[in-house]
Design an enzyme around this catalytic site. Structure first.
Site, PDB file in Angstrom:
ATOM      1  N   GLU A 134      -6.790  -7.626  -1.113  1.00  0.00           N
ATOM      2  CA  GLU A 134      -7.381  -7.621   0.222  1.00  0.00           C
ATOM      3  C   GLU A 134      -8.871  -7.319   0.097  1.00  0.00           C
ATOM      4  OE1 GLU A 134      -5.501  -5.124   3.091  1.00  0.00           O
ATOM      5  OE2 GLU A 134      -3.489  -5.892   2.681  1.00  0.00           O
TER       6      GLU A 134
ATOM      7  N   GLU B 101       0.816  -1.217   0.000  1.00  0.00           N
ATOM      8  CA  GLU B 101       0.000   0.000   0.000  1.00  0.00           C
ATOM      9  C   GLU B 101       0.855   1.274   0.000  1.00  0.00           C
ATOM     10  OE1 GLU B 101      -4.159  -1.363   2.063  1.00  0.00           O
ATOM     11  OE2 GLU B 101      -2.577  -0.735   3.412  1.00  0.00           O
TER      12      GLU B 101
END
Length: 631
Positions: A270, A196
């Site tokens: 995710e 991320e």
């Protein structure tokens, strides 16, 4: 010659028959991956993934080896396989593997090679997410705290101090994983480049650095990045497949992913099956039917998916992370996450509903789910002994003497790597009293004592308190708890703990400190055996250690410890740090794995900071708090 040909043909047909039977009856999981002829690994084609040139869909689930006792890895993986998943994803916790610079630990619960090989034995592919930063609601996002000894440190950038440390870690880690890649006969089919980064994006050269660091150490499988919608544009990298993270499937998400990379398969790295909890809030729950509905939409779109989390596990010890945007909030000990498997590995309605859904996308019948482990209730434990923290100090290592305060990471302990976790005690002498002000330099929470009497507590919201005016000199003690370093957001570089600057009394900075490092490692708890333990007084108060005995039968079972009447602290069983408790909730029990118990007497030591109870209850069900449904 003909006899030899017939022998080879017979052997081949026998092997082929065995494979057919294994696939038919779901025994395929026991075939070692290296038996298969390996050529091209996982490829990102124009619309779908391909493995060995054949269409391949990732049905993945996240489980972290460092959050689950090693004895339970296989049980959780078998349950993953029986749910219809074919791929396991895991982060790598750098701060556990290199607790002191240059000294590495890949043993026991940190044996990542054994974890990956076990996944292969069970028939699961692996997506590896080695970081170096992982977020994961884990202290400092998995980065070791000794990095912060460098006052100029810039985490997650190409700052020389950070890249040199990362290179040192990758030099040890990647060789343990490289030989387990698909093209080497192992189960690793993809490797993530950092985590991320688009939400951080401090250095435009950083992702290229991580990519190169992986490639030059022998990573040959598909590389991926992972970001939420807001980070996709800044977190993508040429030659690396971008994947997306979310909980709610909005129509624009996959379209936006197409603008980042065209003609590539969609992967939800995710899909958040639940959410994590923080002290003082509620227990977050995400409706099972909503989860299944969203997963179904993702699968019908043709995308691959990874369930984060499939099994959350536990933030044992002091390893929980925190968030600090408007205010600081530390994560709780449980990482149950409202996942398909509970913190203790039990099935939930999500598990069965997802299993039913995945079975519709898989040709072969799914394996029968393994039976659930029985939980134990061992009744009440009476706490009979205690010793004050002040009495323990005389048997600890000599305190550090310094004119000005020093933060815990810069103390000369732990082979000069500083103190990473636990508590730090700052002691000085004051004359009189007046207003005490922390100036925000106490991280994260402190109890202030004058002549061993508690004056009050300091944290991010409460910066001052009044010390009564009394003539003469008195001892001032400030016991500071590192409640968990931030794991996500812009404050990552500002995570030094303890006393990070001057604190004031009557507007003047305090000076001439003695500093005690109270890391409460296993060796520290073992050293309490020689302490002078006393009977628990009628009104027991902290800071103090309390001791009792949990008696267990011949077959130790998982259990949950409830600390009713206790306020805030940490609990140790047979030297194992189960984690923090706090009466503000939401969770009011701590998970105790049966594999950490032994038949007969098991020692329990509780470090209570404020007010202690007299009893500890062992239960066969967890109490995670009042639920709050996530929308």
């Amino acid at each position: 010659m003909r006899r030899e040909q017939r022998r080879r043909l017979g052997a081949f047909l026998l092997l082929l028959l065995g494979v057919v039977l294994l696939r038919r009856y779901n025994w395929i999981e026991f075939i070692p991956f290296k038996m298969w002829n390996r050529g091209i690994g996982l490829q990102a084609g124009e619309s779908m993934f391909e493995l060995e040139g054949r269409p391949f869909r990732i049905f993945g689930g996240s489980m972290h080896y460092f959050r689950v006792p090693r004895d339970y890895w296989r049980d959780r993986m078998l349950k993953m396989k029986a749910c219809g998943l074919n791929t396991l994803t895991t982060y790598v916790a750098w701060n556990l593997h290199e607790p002191t610079r240059g000294k590495f630990d890949f043993s026991g619960n940190l044996d990542i090679e054994a974890f990956v090989k076990m996944a292969a034995d069970i028939g699961l592919w692996v997506i590896m997410r080695p970081g170096p930063y992982i977020c994961a609601e884990w202290d400092l996002g998995g980065l070791p705290s000794w990095l912060l000894r460098d006052k100029n440190m810039q985490l997650r950038t190409t700052y020389k101090g950070f890249t040199e440390a990362t290179d040192g870690f990758f030099d040890k880690l990647i060789p343990k994983l490289a030989h387990l890649q698909y093209q080497k006969g192992g189960p690793i089919i993809a490797v993530q480049v950092e985590n991320e980064y688009g939400s951080y994006a401090k250095d435009p050269n950083y992702l290229d650095y991580v990519k190169t660091a992986l490639l030059k150490r022998g990573i040959v499988e598909l590389l991926v990045t992972s970001d939420n919608k807001d980070g996709l544009s800044s977190g993508s990298l040429e030659g690396v497949l971008a994947t997306i993270n979310f909980q709610k499937l909005e129509p624009v998400l996959f379209s936006y992913l197409d603008t980042i990379q065209t003609k590539k398969p969609k992967m939800v790295m995710e899909y958040w099956t639940g959410w994590f909890d923080q002290w003082g809030s509620d227990h977050h729950v995400f409706d099972a039917d909503m989860v299944v509905e969203t997963v179904q939409e993702i699968l019908k779109s043709g995308a691959s998916i990874n369930l984060y989390m499939f099994h959350g596990g536990t933030n044992f010890g002091f390893m929980n992370g925190a968030l600090h945007f408007i205010e600081y909030k530390a994560d709780v000990t449980s990482y149950d996450y409202d996942a398909p498997l509970t913190e203790a590995g039990d099935y939930t309605s999500k598990y069965y509903k997802l299993r039913d859904l995945f079975s519709k996308f898989i040709e072969e019948p799914l394996p029968i789910p393994p039976s659930v482990m029985t939980k134990g209730s061992y009744g009440m434990v009476q706490i009979k002994q205690y010793v004050s923290l002040w009495d323990v100090l005389q048997s600890t290592e000599e305190p550090f003497k310094t004119v000005e305060p020093i933060n815990m990471e810069n103390l000369s302990v732990n082979d000069d790597n500083g103190q990473s976790y636990g508590y730090t005690l700052y002691e000085t002498v004051i004359f009189g009293g007046g207003q005490f002000h922390s100036q925000g330099n106490i991280r994260d929470r402190a109890q202030v004592f004058v002549s061993n009497q508690l004056v009050g507590s300091i944290d991010f919201q409460n910066l001052e308190l009044n010390i009564a005016e009394v003539p003469g000199y008195r001892k001032l003690r400030i016991l500071i708890e590192n409640c968990g370093r931030v794991n996500y957001g812009p404050k990552l570089n500002n995570q030094r703990k303890g006393m990070v600057g001057d604190v004031l009394l009557r507007s003047a900075p305090l000076r001439n400190f003695k500093i005690y490092s109270l890391d409460m490692k296993k060796s520290f708890i073992e050293s309490l055996q020689v302490a002078q333990w006393n009977d628990v007084p009628d009104e027991p108060e902290g800071p103090a250690f309390f001791r009792g005995t949990l008696r267990v039968g011949f077959m130790p079972l998982d259990t949950f410890l409830k600390l009713e009447g206790w306020e805030k602290g940490v609990i140790f069983v047979n030297g194992q740090n189960l984690g923090r408790y706090w009466n503000i909730g939401p969770q009011s029990t701590l998970y105790l794995p049966g594999t950490w118990l032994h038949p007969g007497e098991n020692e329990i030591i509780i470090f209570e900071q404020y007010r202690a109870g007299r009893l500890l209850q062992s239960m066969d069900v967890p109490l995670l708090g009042k639920t709050l449904y996530v929308d």
